[in-house]
Design a protein around this motif. Structure first.
Motif, PDB file in Angstrom:
ATOM      1  N   GLN A   1      46.521  38.555  75.264  1.00 47.12           N
ATOM      2  CA  GLN A   1      47.020  37.466  74.429  1.00 47.12           C
ATOM      3  C   GLN A   1      45.941  36.871  73.522  1.00 47.12           C
ATOM      4  O   GLN A   1      46.199  35.919  72.792  1.00 47.12           O
ATOM      5  N   LEU A   2      44.767  37.446  73.555  1.00 42.36           N
ATOM      6  CA  LEU A   2      43.666  36.949  72.726  1.00 42.36           C
ATOM      7  C   LEU A   2      43.996  37.183  71.252  1.00 42.36           C
ATOM      8  O   LEU A   2      44.267  38.298  70.837  1.00 42.36           O
ATOM      9  N   GLN A   3      43.977  36.103  70.463  1.00 37.58           N
ATOM     10  CA  GLN A   3      44.333  36.202  69.045  1.00 37.58           C
ATOM     11  C   GLN A   3      43.129  36.442  68.150  1.00 37.58           C
ATOM     12  O   GLN A   3      43.231  37.154  67.157  1.00 37.58           O
ATOM     13  N   SER A   4      41.979  35.825  68.484  1.00 35.89           N
ATOM     14  CA  SER A   4      40.802  36.024  67.637  1.00 35.89           C
ATOM     15  C   SER A   4      39.518  35.788  68.418  1.00 35.89           C
ATOM     16  O   SER A   4      39.504  35.074  69.414  1.00 35.89           O
ATOM     17  N   VAL A   5      38.458  36.426  67.920  1.00 32.76           N
ATOM     18  CA  VAL A   5      37.118  36.301  68.470  1.00 32.76           C
ATOM     19  C   VAL A   5      36.194  36.040  67.291  1.00 32.76           C
ATOM     20  O   VAL A   5      36.146  36.844  66.364  1.00 32.76           O
ATOM     21  N   SER A   6      35.474  34.917  67.326  1.00 31.65           N
ATOM     22  CA  SER A   6      34.581  34.616  66.203  1.00 31.65           C
ATOM     23  C   SER A   6      33.329  33.898  66.696  1.00 31.65           C
ATOM     24  O   SER A   6      33.357  33.209  67.712  1.00 31.65           O
ATOM     25  N   GLY A   7      32.261  34.077  65.966  1.00 32.57           N
ATOM     26  CA  GLY A   7      31.013  33.409  66.296  1.00 32.57           C
ATOM     27  C   GLY A   7      30.867  32.137  65.480  1.00 32.57           C
ATOM     28  O   GLY A   7      31.268  32.080  64.316  1.00 32.57           O
ATOM     29  N   ASP A   8      30.319  31.098  66.106  1.00 31.32           N
ATOM     30  CA  ASP A   8      30.084  29.833  65.414  1.00 31.32           C
ATOM     31  C   ASP A   8      29.015  29.065  66.174  1.00 31.32           C
ATOM     32  O   ASP A   8      29.301  28.424  67.176  1.00 31.32           O
ATOM     33  N   GLU A   9      27.778  29.124  65.675  1.00 25.06           N
ATOM     34  CA  GLU A   9      26.675  28.465  66.388  1.00 25.06           C
ATOM     35  C   GLU A   9      26.815  26.953  66.417  1.00 25.06           C
ATOM     36  O   GLU A   9      26.149  26.287  67.196  1.00 25.06           O
ATOM     37  N   HIS A  10      27.716  26.391  65.608  1.00 20.77           N
ATOM     38  CA  HIS A  10      27.926  24.941  65.594  1.00 20.77           C
ATOM     39  C   HIS A  10      29.257  24.545  66.247  1.00 20.77           C
ATOM     40  O   HIS A  10      29.670  23.393  66.144  1.00 20.77           O
ATOM     41  N   ALA A  11      29.921  25.477  66.897  1.00 22.01           N
ATOM     42  CA  ALA A  11      31.251  25.228  67.458  1.00 22.01           C
ATOM     43  C   ALA A  11      31.286  24.056  68.424  1.00 22.01           C
ATOM     44  O   ALA A  11      32.248  23.292  68.443  1.00 22.01           O
ATOM     45  N   MET A  12      30.230  23.878  69.207  1.00 18.88           N
ATOM     46  CA  MET A  12      30.236  22.831  70.228  1.00 18.88           C
ATOM     47  C   MET A  12      29.631  21.511  69.731  1.00 18.88           C
ATOM     48  O   MET A  12      29.638  20.524  70.464  1.00 18.88           O
ATOM     49  N   ARG A  13      29.160  21.496  68.515  1.00 16.17           N
ATOM     50  CA  ARG A  13      28.519  20.296  67.969  1.00 16.17           C
ATOM     51  C   ARG A  13      29.518  19.134  67.921  1.00 16.17           C
ATOM     52  O   ARG A  13      30.663  19.301  67.533  1.00 16.17           O
ATOM     53  N   GLY A  14      29.060  17.966  68.334  1.00 16.30           N
ATOM     54  CA  GLY A  14      29.891  16.765  68.296  1.00 16.30           C
ATOM     55  C   GLY A  14      30.971  16.724  69.362  1.00 16.30           C
ATOM     56  O   GLY A  14      31.921  15.956  69.253  1.00 16.30           O
ATOM     57  N   SER A  15      30.826  17.519  70.404  1.00 20.17           N
ATOM     58  CA  SER A  15      31.852  17.578  71.445  1.00 20.17           C
ATOM     59  C   SER A  15      31.754  16.415  72.417  1.00 20.17           C
ATOM     60  O   SER A  15      30.674  15.912  72.711  1.00 20.17           O
ATOM     61  N   ILE A  16      32.903  16.034  72.912  1.00 20.66           N
ATOM     62  CA  ILE A  16      33.013  15.013  73.945  1.00 20.66           C
ATOM     63  C   ILE A  16      33.500  15.712  75.202  1.00 20.66           C
ATOM     64  O   ILE A  16      34.509  16.427  75.172  1.00 20.66           O
ATOM     65  N   ARG A  17      32.782  15.497  76.284  1.00 22.16           N
ATOM     66  CA  ARG A  17      33.199  16.102  77.555  1.00 22.16           C
ATOM     67  C   ARG A  17      34.371  15.317  78.116  1.00 22.16           C
ATOM     68  O   ARG A  17      34.298  14.114  78.300  1.00 22.16           O
ATOM     69  N   LEU A  18      35.459  16.003  78.412  1.00 22.36           N
ATOM     70  CA  LEU A  18      36.623  15.374  79.022  1.00 22.36           C
ATOM     71  C   LEU A  18      36.564  15.491  80.542  1.00 22.36           C
ATOM     72  O   LEU A  18      36.927  14.567  81.253  1.00 22.36           O
ATOM     73  N   LEU A  19      36.121  16.655  80.998  1.00 25.09           N
ATOM     74  CA  LEU A  19      36.005  16.907  82.439  1.00 25.09           C
ATOM     75  C   LEU A  19      35.097  18.109  82.613  1.00 25.09           C
ATOM     76  O   LEU A  19      35.320  19.151  82.001  1.00 25.09           O
ATOM     77  N   GLY A  20      34.070  17.964  83.423  1.00 23.99           N
ATOM     78  CA  GLY A  20      33.216  19.113  83.669  1.00 23.99           C
ATOM     79  C   GLY A  20      31.745  18.759  83.778  1.00 23.99           C
ATOM     80  O   GLY A  20      31.370  17.606  83.978  1.00 23.99           O
ATOM     81  N   ASN A  21      30.921  19.768  83.619  1.00 21.25           N
ATOM     82  CA  ASN A  21      29.478  19.686  83.811  1.00 21.25           C
ATOM     83  C   ASN A  21      28.793  19.917  82.473  1.00 21.25           C
ATOM     84  O   ASN A  21      29.021  20.933  81.831  1.00 21.25           O
ATOM     85  N   ASN A  22      27.938  19.009  82.095  1.00 25.62           N
ATOM     86  CA  ASN A  22      27.278  19.119  80.793  1.00 25.62           C
ATOM     87  C   ASN A  22      25.772  19.240  80.952  1.00 25.62           C
ATOM     88  O   ASN A  22      25.027  18.482  80.345  1.00 25.62           O
ATOM     89  N   GLY A  23      25.305  20.162  81.791  1.00 24.33           N
ATOM     90  CA  GLY A  23      23.875  20.382  81.825  1.00 24.33           C
ATOM     91  C   GLY A  23      23.229  20.636  83.160  1.00 24.33           C
ATOM     92  O   GLY A  23      22.021  20.783  83.219  1.00 24.33           O
ATOM     93  N   LEU A  24      23.958  20.694  84.240  1.00 27.61           N
ATOM     94  CA  LEU A  24      23.363  21.044  85.527  1.00 27.61           C
ATOM     95  C   LEU A  24      23.720  22.503  85.807  1.00 27.61           C
ATOM     96  O   LEU A  24      24.786  22.814  86.316  1.00 27.61           O
ATOM     97  N   PHE A  25      22.857  23.418  85.351  1.00 32.91           N
ATOM     98  CA  PHE A  25      22.981  24.870  85.490  1.00 32.91           C
ATOM     99  C   PHE A  25      23.959  25.531  84.525  1.00 32.91           C
ATOM    100  O   PHE A  25      24.004  26.743  84.440  1.00 32.91           O
ATOM    101  N   SER A  26      24.777  24.760  83.820  1.00 34.54           N
ATOM    102  CA  SER A  26      25.705  25.328  82.837  1.00 34.54           C
ATOM    103  C   SER A  26      26.378  24.210  82.052  1.00 34.54           C
ATOM    104  O   SER A  26      26.201  23.036  82.351  1.00 34.54           O
ATOM    105  N   ILE A  27      27.149  24.613  81.067  1.00 33.61           N
ATOM    106  CA  ILE A  27      27.980  23.691  80.300  1.00 33.61           C
ATOM    107  C   ILE A  27      29.396  24.218  80.482  1.00 33.61           C
ATOM    108  O   ILE A  27      29.799  25.188  79.824  1.00 33.61           O
ATOM    109  N   THR A  28      30.116  23.630  81.408  1.00 38.60           N
ATOM    110  CA  THR A  28      31.438  24.139  81.767  1.00 38.60           C
ATOM    111  C   THR A  28      32.432  22.992  81.861  1.00 38.60           C
ATOM    112  O   THR A  28      32.073  21.874  82.219  1.00 38.60           O
ATOM    113  N   GLY A  29      33.665  23.291  81.532  1.00 34.11           N
ATOM    114  CA  GLY A  29      34.713  22.292  81.660  1.00 34.11           C
ATOM    115  C   GLY A  29      35.503  22.131  80.387  1.00 34.11           C
ATOM    116  O   GLY A  29      35.443  22.960  79.479  1.00 34.11           O
TER     117      GLY A  29
END
Length: 181
Positions: free
Chosen positions: A88-116
């Protein structure tokens, strides 16, 4: 079945955040143990073990790498694998700024990974399974967006797009064969 593995290198920021967070959590445990005993004792034990539990849980969710197979992208964790199907994957693209300005809603933002779950204006709501935002690869599905960070984003994108085209071709061939019979 072809299998292509990609590492998940840590950014300098993630390494620093992980080391600093781990040190602060371990320092909290040591200080609770060394400071005058809290009463009741079960509270002291809980407060002393809680930082260690946080470290262990974060380590379990750590992203260790990505595996591209004929039908899925596998996100290797410490104790299991998260499967992202290609069908069901529609597209795959690279974007080095994709995560810029993100707000974490739920998850881990820096203890061994950035997940959530995260949100920003560019991607809207998305799921991160990342270790280095500058290597972001955006995976778009009909109802969700996922960001991963393989060591070689360009190679990952080329291989994933090739697999997508091959699977679309195979599906079309299968449909035409079934109609002919």
């Amino acid at each position: 079945m072809s299998v292509i593995e990609f590492r998940a290198p840590w950014s300098k920021w993630l390494r620093t955040a992980s080391v600093m967070s781990t040190l602060v959590l371990l320092l909290a445990t040591v200080s609770i143990v060394l400071v005058e005993p809290l009463k009741p004792a079960p509270l002291r034990v809980l407060l002393a073990t809680l930082p260690v539990i946080i470290i262990l849980l974060a380590a379990l969710f750590m992203v260790r790498g990505y595996v591209l197979t004929d039908d899925a992208i596998l996100v290797r964790r410490l104790g299991w694998t998260t499967r992202l199907p290609l069908d069901q994957l529609q597209s795959v693209s690279g974007d080095e700024h994709a995560m810029r300005g993100s707000i974490r809603l739920l998850g881990n933002n820096g203890l061994f990974s950035i997940t959530g779950e995260y949100f920003n204006r560019k991607l809207r709501r998305y799921r991160a399974l990342a270790t280095d935002p500058s290597r972001a690869v955006v995976l778009r599905y009909p109802k969700r967006t996922i960001v991963i960070t393989p060591h070689d984003p360009q190679q990952f994108i080329v291989r994933a797009r090739t697999l997508l085209k091959y699977s679309e071709f195979s599906a079309a061939q299968g449909a035409s064969v079934s109609r002919a019979t």
